[in-house]
Motif scaffolding. Structure first.
Motif, PDB file in Angstrom:
ATOM      1  N   LEU A  99      10.270  35.128  18.316  1.00  0.00           N
ATOM      2  CA  LEU A  99       9.132  35.634  18.071  1.00  0.00           C
ATOM      3  C   LEU A  99       8.097  35.356  18.954  1.00  0.00           C
ATOM      4  O   LEU A  99       7.202  36.183  19.814  1.00  0.00           O
ATOM      5  N   PRO A 100       7.757  34.022  19.447  1.00  0.00           N
ATOM      6  CA  PRO A 100       6.931  33.574  20.565  1.00  0.00           C
ATOM      7  C   PRO A 100       7.227  34.531  21.846  1.00  0.00           C
ATOM      8  O   PRO A 100       6.423  34.589  22.648  1.00  0.00           O
ATOM      9  N   GLN A 101       8.498  34.577  22.131  1.00  0.00           N
ATOM     10  CA  GLN A 101       8.916  35.362  23.210  1.00  0.00           C
ATOM     11  C   GLN A 101       8.390  36.652  23.313  1.00  0.00           C
ATOM     12  O   GLN A 101       8.229  37.313  24.299  1.00  0.00           O
ATOM     13  N   GLU A 102       8.630  37.339  22.127  1.00  0.00           N
ATOM     14  CA  GLU A 102       8.325  38.761  21.972  1.00  0.00           C
ATOM     15  C   GLU A 102       6.822  38.810  22.245  1.00  0.00           C
ATOM     16  O   GLU A 102       6.505  39.688  22.723  1.00  0.00           O
ATOM     17  N   VAL A 103       6.101  37.956  21.664  1.00  0.00           N
ATOM     18  CA  VAL A 103       4.415  37.929  21.739  1.00  0.00           C
ATOM     19  C   VAL A 103       4.562  37.993  23.210  1.00  0.00           C
ATOM     20  O   VAL A 103       3.381  38.687  23.922  1.00  0.00           O
ATOM     21  N   LYS A 104       4.954  36.876  23.992  1.00  0.00           N
ATOM     22  CA  LYS A 104       4.661  36.733  25.426  1.00  0.00           C
ATOM     23  C   LYS A 104       5.027  37.829  26.142  1.00  0.00           C
ATOM     24  O   LYS A 104       4.171  38.494  26.989  1.00  0.00           O
ATOM     25  N   GLU A 105       6.211  38.600  25.958  1.00  0.00           N
ATOM     26  CA  GLU A 105       6.669  39.844  26.798  1.00  0.00           C
ATOM     27  C   GLU A 105       5.760  40.926  26.584  1.00  0.00           C
ATOM     28  O   GLU A 105       5.438  41.499  27.391  1.00  0.00           O
ATOM     29  N   LYS A 106       5.211  41.220  25.289  1.00  0.00           N
ATOM     30  CA  LYS A 106       4.449  42.375  24.808  1.00  0.00           C
ATOM     31  C   LYS A 106       3.013  42.220  25.597  1.00  0.00           C
ATOM     32  O   LYS A 106       2.791  43.093  25.938  1.00  0.00           O
ATOM     33  N   VAL A 107       2.639  40.995  25.553  1.00  0.00           N
ATOM     34  CA  VAL A 107       1.159  40.942  25.879  1.00  0.00           C
ATOM     35  C   VAL A 107       1.362  41.021  27.546  1.00  0.00           C
ATOM     36  O   VAL A 107       0.299  41.570  28.032  1.00  0.00           O
TER      37      VAL A 107
END
Length: 108
Positions: free
Chosen positions: A65-73
């Motif tokens: 989840l934190p990785q998904e946040v990082k990639e999308k932002v």
């Protein structure tokens, strides 16, 4: 209003809009409305720092989840770099969910 202020506000709006597309896999509400995003900072270079939590330290998506946040932002044109900091202080609770999230989950 100064152009920097307008750009900062637009960047903030864009970040929130992107974060609202990310859902907790166990709860049908986006992570922003769930209250998992504690703070978002952007500096003059458009480097972004996000402080977030999870519903539980044992959350099955603690890594992804934190990785998904990082990639999308980071996919936002104006953003140069993204750092996501995971914290459990204060621990997440249902009290920090938005009214929209509570309504969606039948809690209101």
């Amino acid at each position: 209003m100064a152009e920097d202020t307008v750009n900062t506000e637009k960047l903030g709006d864009d970040i929130v809009r992107v974060i609202k597309t990310i859902y907790d896999p166990e709860i049908p509400v986006d992570i922003y409305e769930l209250g998992l995003i504690y703070d978002v900072f952007a500096n003059e270079n458009n480097d972004v720092r996000i402080i977030m939590t999870l519903t539980s330290p044992n959350c099955p998506v603690a890594e992804s989840l934190p990785q998904e946040v990082k990639e999308k932002v980071k996919s936002i044109d104006m953003v140069n770099d993204v750092e996501v900091e995971l914290t459990f202080d204060p621990p997440w609770s249902q009290d920090i969910m938005s009214e929209e999230a509570k309504l969606e989950l039948g809690m209101l």
